[in-house]
Design a protein around this motif. Structure first.
Motif, mmCIF file in Angstrom:
data_model
loop_
_atom_site.group_PDB
_atom_site.id
_atom_site.type_symbol
_atom_site.label_atom_id
_atom_site.label_comp_id
_atom_site.label_asym_id
_atom_site.label_seq_id
_atom_site.Cartn_x
_atom_site.Cartn_y
_atom_site.Cartn_z
ATOM 1 N N MET A 224 0.893 -1.081 0.072
ATOM 2 C CA MET A 224 0.357 -0.140 0.186
ATOM 3 C C MET A 224 0.832 1.150 0.064
ATOM 4 O O MET A 224 0.558 2.233 0.571
ATOM 5 C CB MET A 224 -1.029 -0.083 1.123
ATOM 6 C CG MET A 224 -1.908 -1.171 1.424
ATOM 7 S SD MET A 224 -2.882 -1.448 -0.184
ATOM 8 C CE MET A 224 -3.379 -3.118 -0.237
ATOM 9 N N GLY A 225 2.074 1.147 -0.433
ATOM 10 C CA GLY A 225 2.861 2.291 -0.578
ATOM 11 C C GLY A 225 3.860 2.661 0.423
ATOM 12 O O GLY A 225 4.775 3.315 0.427
ATOM 13 N N TYR A 226 3.850 1.759 1.590
ATOM 14 C CA TYR A 226 4.695 1.664 2.573
ATOM 15 C C TYR A 226 6.311 1.271 2.126
ATOM 16 O O TYR A 226 6.325 0.482 1.125
ATOM 17 C CB TYR A 226 4.446 0.974 3.739
ATOM 18 C CG TYR A 226 3.368 1.616 4.517
ATOM 19 C CD1 TYR A 226 3.521 2.517 5.615
ATOM 20 C CD2 TYR A 226 1.771 1.260 4.340
ATOM 21 C CE1 TYR A 226 2.278 3.075 6.486
ATOM 22 C CE2 TYR A 226 0.686 2.178 4.831
ATOM 23 C CZ TYR A 226 1.002 3.065 5.969
ATOM 24 O OH TYR A 226 0.147 3.658 6.651
ATOM 25 N N GLY A 227 6.974 1.646 2.800
ATOM 26 C CA GLY A 227 8.479 1.401 2.518
ATOM 27 C C GLY A 227 9.057 0.280 2.730
ATOM 28 O O GLY A 227 10.056 -0.051 3.716
ATOM 29 N N THR A 228 8.553 -1.110 2.216
ATOM 30 C CA THR A 228 9.076 -2.034 2.828
ATOM 31 C C THR A 228 10.384 -2.496 1.968
ATOM 32 O O THR A 228 10.441 -1.594 0.916
ATOM 33 C CB THR A 228 7.866 -3.397 2.213
ATOM 34 O OG1 THR A 228 7.905 -3.192 0.678
ATOM 35 C CG2 THR A 228 6.810 -3.233 2.713
ATOM 36 N N LYS A 229 10.903 -3.476 1.991
ATOM 37 C CA LYS A 229 12.263 -4.008 1.343
ATOM 38 C C LYS A 229 11.981 -3.962 0.078
ATOM 39 O O LYS A 229 12.800 -3.549 -0.880
ATOM 40 C CB LYS A 229 12.569 -5.258 1.863
ATOM 41 C CG LYS A 229 13.280 -5.364 3.421
ATOM 42 C CD LYS A 229 14.003 -6.323 3.733
ATOM 43 C CE LYS A 229 14.527 -6.621 5.200
ATOM 44 N NZ LYS A 229 15.153 -7.537 5.844
ATOM 45 N N GLN A 230 11.039 -4.833 -0.456
ATOM 46 C CA GLN A 230 10.804 -4.857 -2.013
ATOM 47 C C GLN A 230 10.533 -3.633 -2.619
ATOM 48 O O GLN A 230 11.108 -3.101 -3.661
ATOM 49 C CB GLN A 230 9.429 -5.818 -2.250
ATOM 50 C CG GLN A 230 9.051 -5.705 -3.653
ATOM 51 C CD GLN A 230 7.506 -6.250 -3.744
ATOM 52 O OE1 GLN A 230 6.696 -6.575 -2.961
ATOM 53 N NE2 GLN A 230 7.366 -6.483 -4.950
ATOM 54 N N HIS A 231 9.714 -2.471 -2.007
ATOM 55 C CA HIS A 231 9.472 -1.293 -2.442
ATOM 56 C C HIS A 231 10.684 -0.610 -2.488
ATOM 57 O O HIS A 231 10.941 0.059 -3.584
ATOM 58 C CB HIS A 231 8.196 -0.788 -1.511
ATOM 59 C CG HIS A 231 8.102 0.545 -2.044
ATOM 60 N ND1 HIS A 231 6.988 1.285 -1.307
ATOM 61 C CD2 HIS A 231 8.343 1.417 -3.042
ATOM 62 C CE1 HIS A 231 6.550 2.446 -2.003
ATOM 63 N NE2 HIS A 231 7.525 2.273 -3.105
ATOM 64 N N THR A 232 11.410 -0.173 -1.445
ATOM 65 C CA THR A 232 12.521 0.177 -1.486
ATOM 66 C C THR A 232 13.530 -0.288 -2.617
ATOM 67 O O THR A 232 14.349 0.599 -3.197
ATOM 68 C CB THR A 232 13.219 0.476 -0.256
ATOM 69 O OG1 THR A 232 13.505 -0.795 0.467
ATOM 70 C CG2 THR A 232 12.480 1.236 0.915
ATOM 71 N N ALA A 233 13.784 -1.531 -2.566
ATOM 72 C CA ALA A 233 14.807 -2.100 -3.685
ATOM 73 C C ALA A 233 14.070 -1.714 -5.020
ATOM 74 O O ALA A 233 15.154 -1.285 -5.847
ATOM 75 C CB ALA A 233 14.637 -3.627 -3.131
ATOM 76 N N MET A 234 12.884 -1.614 -5.374
ATOM 77 C CA MET A 234 12.469 -1.199 -6.600
ATOM 78 C C MET A 234 12.864 0.260 -7.020
ATOM 79 O O MET A 234 13.109 0.767 -8.047
ATOM 80 C CB MET A 234 11.153 -1.548 -6.799
ATOM 81 C CG MET A 234 10.838 -2.973 -6.948
ATOM 82 S SD MET A 234 11.328 -3.680 -8.648
ATOM 83 C CE MET A 234 10.115 -2.784 -9.626
ATOM 84 N N LEU A 235 12.502 1.105 -5.812
ATOM 85 C CA LEU A 235 13.065 2.421 -5.902
ATOM 86 C C LEU A 235 14.513 2.762 -6.341
ATOM 87 O O LEU A 235 14.965 3.383 -7.428
ATOM 88 C CB LEU A 235 12.577 3.184 -4.505
ATOM 89 C CG LEU A 235 11.434 3.682 -4.198
ATOM 90 C CD1 LEU A 235 11.164 4.182 -2.955
ATOM 91 C CD2 LEU A 235 10.840 4.716 -5.358
#
Length: 256
Positions: A224-235
């Motif tokens: 939901m847009g929170y900064g998970t490991k997957q999300h920050t890695a994709m960023l």
């Protein structure tokens, strides 16, 4: 009374067609299947009692304000202050005085299926409700706290009739035309605030699932847009999308 089969007794228990006198007689029945049905019934009875007690506890703010002469009491909450991407969503809802939904609580404590079920129930039962969405561009312009308050004001202004009093989860709004009170962890202490939290979260989750289709890989449908490991890695690997909040770290450092 003739001994009933376990299958029949199960149906009677599920239909709540057995009185306590008969259930007490069944406790003398030595069949294991019957005893399991009774154990399940007793657990359900205790759970129902706990749900009723919790609902009464969470109705205290509403009951106090009804007693003070208020007719329309609104609950207010938001979803999405902390994520790195997506909008912030606020919801306001006025529930009828006789509203009852056992199990209603802070939306984060409910599973997705229950949240979506309650979302429909609350909307259908509400005297009025409003839902406001403030996008990431506005969040970057005025900061997340001010964007949250803006969403709350917009949601309140959608209500018809307007409330006499507003119960707000942990935010103070000083430009309302009626009285209000900010309640720390209000979504766990007020039925109206909890209802608003469900409206806000289900709405925002739906928006994030739509974004996930546009930008797969960031995990928006699950994080939901929170900064998970997957999300920050994709960023770090693919950069920001048009829906990221550029004023938020670590998005800000990547943009620069």
């Amino acid at each position: 009374m003739e001994q009933q089969s376990i299958a029949v007794l199960k149906q009677l228990f599920e239909a709540d067609k057995l009185d306590e006198t008969y259930i007490n007689k069944l406790k003398l029945d030595e069949r294991k299947g019957v005893q399991k049905l009774i154990e399940r019934y007793e657990r359900k009875k205790l759970n129902d009692k706990a749900l009723k007690e919790n609902f009464l506890r969470m109705s205290q703010y509403e009951q106090k304000n009804y007693a003070d002469g208020c007719q329309y009491i609104a609950g207010m909450d938001e979803a999405g202050r902390g994520p790195l991407a997506g909008p912030v969503v606020a919801a306001a809802v006025i529930l009828p005085r006789d509203f009852k939904l056992l199990g209603l609580n802070d939306s984060k404590q409910l599973n997705e299926t229950t949240r979506e079920e309650y979302f429909t129930i609350i909307k259908n039962a509400a005297v009025s409700y409003g839902i406001a969405i403030i996008d990431n561009y506005k969040i970057d312009q005025i900061n997340i706290y001010e964007a949250t308050k803006l969403a709350m004001y917009e949601a309140i202004n959608q209500l018809n009739p307007l409330p006499d009093h507003v119960l707000i989860d942990a935010v103070s709004l000083d430009q309302l035309t009626c009285s209000s009170e900010s309640i720390t962890k209000g979504d766990q202490k007020s039925v109206s605030v909890a209802a608003a939290s469900v409206l806000a979260k289900v709405t925002r989750d739906g928006l994030m699932k739509d974004l996930d289709k546009k930008y797969p890989g960031y995990g928006f449908a699950s994080n939901m847009g929170y900064g998970t490991k997957q999300h920050t890695a994709m960023l770090a690997e693919h950069g920001v999308t048009p829906y990221h909040r550029k004023s938020f770290a670590p998005v800000r450092s990547i943009v620069r």
